[in-house]
Design an enzyme around this catalytic site. Structure first.
Site: not given
Ligand code: UD1
Length: 344
Positions: A131, A156, A160
């Protein structure tokens, strides 16, 4: 479509999961015969029905825990695979903080077992799910594979990093395996048939399932985690890679490993689009692509989020001959079609 009988078999651990199931489709299309190993602890048997609908036939599936050494040994003995794609792992960041041992046990023991069983059964090719989380917040963007890894923010993420270290050290010790660790950026989307897709358990933590569930009325509103980052619109930037493109990258990785005539090798490759998108641009693209409004509010930052990360994909282009083909709009449309199907 029927198995040809002489198609090379590929063991796909976690093959009923989100990325695993799409990779099963790509493998069949590329002339391989996937053999799924999945304990269904974080996936649904309905994925097998979806695969049947797409492929027009069943795929062999062992409902086995990858920690079960005797059962895994039997599968290697019976199937004589050409390679292994190892997806099976827990992936909930928050849960991993609360239950670290569960994550270390489940995500690392099966990897060690594979590294024992593969040489025993003369299986050489291994693709490992890593990842972009291993990069943390990189100082320079886009991130190349040479960008130093940073200390993991969660157990987690640490599984990785440690998984990569285990593989590197095994290869250094000339354990006869050829390994590619693929560092996925943010996988999204679904098969365009809407027969398979992502099935988050409970409240989704990831952005796109939360968007599609909000659009479907399952959630009343999406919270955007912070709009005061140092980015064009203040929201975080990620590299969203379509799961079908990601699946194809695995097939290419397997092909390359199989062509490699060395005894033992280890490589890491970023799998992303090379494009960074803000959270607000994902929401806007979803609305434009589907004609459905997403109710959202701006909330506080989520602890542990990095501000921005996106891939330098030159190595994937050069080494694998692979490039992401699908647009963000296509991926979001497919994710929405899938959401509508499972909401029925
Ligand atoms: C997350 C994990 C990462 C993992 C990946 C797998 C965390 C901190 N990181 O990555 O370790 O490898 O998933 O898919 O959990 N967001 C919102 N509102 C929401 C959900 C997300 O604003 O309800 C934003 C987050 O702040 C981020 C972006 O959307 O900026 C993507 O979020 P997400 O899909 O959770 O992925 P990652 O955080 O990049």
């Amino acid at each position: 479509m029927t198995p040809t009988g002489n198609s090379p078999k590929i063991l796909v651990t976690g093959g009923a999961g989100f990325i695993g199931s799409h990779t099963v489709v790509s493998l069949v299309e590329a002339g391989f015969e996937p053999v799924i190993i999945d304990d269904f602890s974080n996936s649904e048997r309905s994925a097998l029905a979806g695969l049947r609908a797409i492929l027009g036939r069943d795929v062999t599936c062992y409902a086995v825990d990858c920690n079960d050494a005797a059962a895994m040994d039997d599968i290697f003995q019976k199937e004589t695979p050409l390679g292994v794609i190892h997806f099976a792992a827990y992936k909930a960041v928050g849960e991993s903080v609360a239950k670290p041992l569960k994550y270390y046990r489940n995500n690392l023991d099966p990897l060690l077992l594979l590294l024992e069983l593969m040489p025993k059964h003369n299986v050489k090719n291994l693709v490992f799910s890593s990842s972009c989380t291993v990069y943390g917040q990189p100082e320079e963007l886009p991130v190349t594979e040479e960008t130093p890894r940073l200390p993991a923010q969660s157990p987690y993420g640490n599984t990785k990093s440690i998984g990569e270290d285990i593989l590197r050290d095994a290869v250094r010790a000339q354990i006869p395996v050829k390994v590619m660790a693929l560092r996925y950026f943010n996988p999204i989307g679904a098969h365009p048939s809407a027969q398979i897709g992502e099935l988050p358990l409970g409240v989704p933590a990831n952005l796109v399932p939360f968007i599609t569930q909000t659009a479907a009325g399952i959630r009343s509103s999406l919270t955007v985690y912070g709009d005061d980052y140092n980015t064009p619109d203040g929201t975080c930037i990620r590299d969203y890679i379509d799961v079908m493109d990601l699946a194809d990258a695995h097939v290419q990785a397997l092909r390359k490993l199989n062509e490699d005539t060395t005894e033992a090798s280890y490589d890491v490759i970023n799998i992303g689009t090379g494009r960074g998108e803000t959270v607000l641009s994902v929401i806007k693209t979803f609305e434009e692509a589907t004609d459905v409004k997403v109710n959202y509010v701006i909330g506080p930052r989520r602890p542990g989020d990095v501000e921005q990360v996106y891939a330098d994909v030159s190595k994937a282009n050069n080494v694998l001959g692979w490039t992401a083909r699908r647009s963000l709009a296509e991926s979001l449309r497919d994710a929405w079609q899938w959401q509508q199907k499972i909401s029925l």
